[in-house]
Write an enzyme that holds these catalytic residues in place. Structure first.
Site, PDB file in Angstrom:
ATOM      1  N   VAL A  32       0.831  -1.206   0.000  1.00 60.91           N
ATOM      2  CA  VAL A  32       0.000   0.000   0.000  1.00 60.91           C
ATOM      3  C   VAL A  32       0.865   1.255   0.000  1.00 60.91           C
ATOM      4  CG1 VAL A  32      -1.728   1.330   1.280  1.00 60.91           C
ATOM      5  CG2 VAL A  32      -1.909  -1.172   1.155  1.00 60.91           C
TER       6      VAL A  32
ATOM      7  N   GLU B 141     -10.412   6.308   6.103  1.00 63.04           N
ATOM      8  CA  GLU B 141     -11.276   5.638   5.121  1.00 63.04           C
ATOM      9  C   GLU B 141     -10.720   4.289   4.695  1.00 63.04           C
ATOM     10  OE1 GLU B 141     -14.420   4.886   3.512  1.00 63.04           O
ATOM     11  OE2 GLU B 141     -14.416   7.083   3.618  1.00 63.04           O
TER      12      GLU B 141
ATOM     13  N   VAL C   4     -11.388   0.392   6.419  1.00 60.76           N
ATOM     14  CA  VAL C   4     -12.531  -0.501   6.214  1.00 60.76           C
ATOM     15  C   VAL C   4     -12.904  -0.528   4.738  1.00 60.76           C
ATOM     16  CG1 VAL C   4     -14.932  -0.999   6.813  1.00 60.76           C
ATOM     17  CG2 VAL C   4     -13.417   0.022   8.520  1.00 60.76           C
TER      18      VAL C   4
ATOM     19  N   GLY D 198      -2.826 -14.649  -4.022  1.00 63.65           N
ATOM     20  CA  GLY D 198      -2.429 -13.484  -3.238  1.00 63.65           C
ATOM     21  C   GLY D 198      -3.540 -12.873  -2.412  1.00 63.65           C
TER      22      GLY D 198
ATOM     23  N   GLU E 242      -2.999 -14.337   3.168  1.00 64.57           N
ATOM     24  CA  GLU E 242      -1.629 -14.241   3.655  1.00 64.57           C
ATOM     25  C   GLU E 242      -1.079 -15.643   3.936  1.00 64.57           C
ATOM     26  OE1 GLU E 242       0.012 -11.479   3.880  1.00 64.57           O
ATOM     27  OE2 GLU E 242      -1.599 -10.012   3.647  1.00 64.57           O
TER      28      GLU E 242
ATOM     29  N   ASP F 201     -10.098  -9.873  11.297  1.00 57.18           N
ATOM     30  CA  ASP F 201     -10.086  -8.710  10.406  1.00 57.18           C
ATOM     31  C   ASP F 201     -11.480  -8.105  10.288  1.00 57.18           C
ATOM     32  OD1 ASP F 201      -8.727  -7.170   7.971  1.00 57.18           O
ATOM     33  OD2 ASP F 201     -10.628  -7.977   7.247  1.00 57.18           O
TER      34      ASP F 201
ATOM     35  N   LYS G  30     -13.207  -4.340  11.688  1.00 53.16           N
ATOM     36  CA  LYS G  30     -13.968  -3.432  10.831  1.00 53.16           C
ATOM     37  C   LYS G  30     -15.377  -3.224  11.376  1.00 53.16           C
ATOM     38  CE  LYS G  30     -11.256  -4.872   6.841  1.00 53.16           C
ATOM     39  NZ  LYS G  30     -11.219  -5.728   5.617  1.00 53.16           N
TER      40      LYS G  30
ATOM     41  N   GLY H  73      -6.164  -4.714  -1.363  1.00 55.11           N
ATOM     42  CA  GLY H  73      -5.202  -4.589  -2.450  1.00 55.11           C
ATOM     43  C   GLY H  73      -4.510  -3.244  -2.407  1.00 55.11           C
TER      44      GLY H  73
END
Length: 429
Positions: free
Chosen positions: A16, A130, A133, A188, A191, A202, A206, A305
């Site tokens: 990222v 932003e 989530v 991909g 993980e 995860d 969120k 992504g």
């Protein structure tokens, strides 16, 4: 346009972070025009300085993140390193030294967002997130700003692309859980250690963030009921199909009917094929927001992504930079309702229960009696027997989750019940 640039520090330069740096460089003129001033990437803090990062100026790289956020001339810090520490200390230090913060750190916001909000408020700086989530999907800002005058009652959605991909492959291709996970890893989506995704951590983080914003109260990660998808079987998917349903890992945040409490939960559930969430395929995310005046809104798109997440980060960066130029501040924490978070047992839902039972007279009557004793009404029963063994599939009417859980425990104690093959909630009807 102001000619003196706004200086930006980037913490983390993985998938990222690298994409954020690339977009800031290649779209510098457009970003400057939208903000009203140029922006300058003043430093990038990393753990491995020797790693080759395409498009990143090595002269900007440092391993001293603390010194970077303490410089005093930094206008905005972008945090994409993740985890609790050192991210929390770096963010609060950035506020102390005059910077606003853009973060993608869902784990930290869910675990200790209060500390970040309070630090931002104390130093009159922005905290935007932003990207924490649902990747590129605009969701946080609509909840914080567009729906600020409305009354949100429910947030329901698919917020983890990895688990959605796995369940989609199990449903559409008939793959087993392990096979679908291997495919997700190869592509991909998953993980090397998929625990955070497949065990629901995860999605729970969120859900915590979404519930807090939607209901104007503090909802910590520990308040969110969490179940993953590791126990979902091909038989569950087959049973769902027979009911005209599919299986999704859902994040569900609800305000109680009396408005005096909220619930937040993450678990696999059967949903009707007629529901829009049933058609969300592969690694995509989708979230429904139900508000009194606006009605039902749906947000859909790629939830993870490098590029989608970077898009959300850059959107926040533009907003924060505009605020800096205007000497203004965006919305902070809104937790005025102080609503308690009710336990999962108080949630009213439906169950799909598959039982392995002895194939002899009276079994169904015994099972029905257990449901009746716990105040749970049966909607449908399907029975199939062969060679002295049988299976019972029971779908209940809506009842408190505690009553349903008690029913299942009592069923396990019956001599005629050889095993509880699967338990799944039914949602979205």
């Amino acid at each position: 346009m102001r000619t003196r640039p706004l200086k930006v520090a980037l913490l983390g330069c993985g998938v990222v972070g690298t994409e954020v740096a690339r977009i800031m460089t290649t779209h510098a003129d457009d970003l400057a025009a939208r903000i009203g001033a140029p922006i300058e990437l003043a430093g990038i803090a990393v753990r491995r300085p020797g790693k080759v990062r395409d498009g990143v100026d090595p002269a900007l790289v440092t391993t001293d993140a603390t010194a970077l956020v303490k410089r005093g001339d930094i206008d905005v810090v972008i945090e994409v390193i993740g985890g609790i520490e050192p991210a929390r200390t770096l963010i609060t230090t950035a506020f102390e030294h005059g910077a606003s913060v853009v973060s993608a750190n869902k784990a930290l916001l869910a675990e200790d967002g209060t500390t970040l909000y309070e630090a931002a408020e104390r130093h009159e700086r922005d905290l935007y997130f932003e990207a924490a989530v649902a990747g590129a999907i605009p969701l946080i800002r609509p909840l914080r700003e567009s729906l600020a005058g409305d009354h949100v009652n429910r947030v329901l959605g698919i917020v983890n692309g990895t688990t959605n991909f796995i369940l989609d492959r199990m449903d559409s291709a008939g793959a087993g859980y392990s096979e679908a996970l291997d495919e997700a890893t190869a592509l991909g989506y998953a993980e090397a250690d998929p625990t955070a995704d497949v065990e629901g951590f995860d999605a729970a983080a969120k859900a915590s963030i979404l519930a807090g914003i939607a209901f104007h109260t503090r909802v910590r990660l520990d308040d969110v009921h969490r179940e993953g998808i590791t126990e979902v079987t091909s038989a569950d998917l087959a049973s769902a199909k027979r009911m005209g349903c599919t299986v999704k890992l859902l994040a569900i945040c609800e305000r109680a009917a009396d408005g005096k409490s909220v619930t937040a939960r993450v678990h696999p559930a059967m949903i009707p094929l007629s529901h829009p969430l049933a058609s969300v395929r592969e690694a995509y995310n989708a979230v429904f927001v139900e508000a009194e005046a606006a009605g039902q809104l749906m947000f859909y798109g790629p939830g993870a992504g490098g590029s989608p997440t970077a898009s959300a980060v850059l959107g926040d960066l533009v907003a924060v930079c505009r605020n800096r130029l205007a000497e203004a501040k965006g919305p902070g924490e809104s937790a005025y309702t102080r609503l308690p978070v009710s336990p999962m047992g108080d949630v009213v839902t439906r169950y799909h229960i598959s039982l392995d039972v002895a194939d002899k007279p009276g079994v169904l009557a015994q099972v029905a009696m257990v449901f009746a004793e716990h105040g749970v009404s049966i909607d449908t029963v399907r029975q199939k027997g062969k060679d002295g063994e049988a299976s019972l599939v029971v779908v209940t009417h809506r009842a408190p989750d505690a009553a349903l859980s008690g029913t299942v425990e009592a069923l396990r104690g019956l001599d005629t019940v050889r095993g509880v093959a699967s338990i799944m909630r039914v949602e979205g009807e």
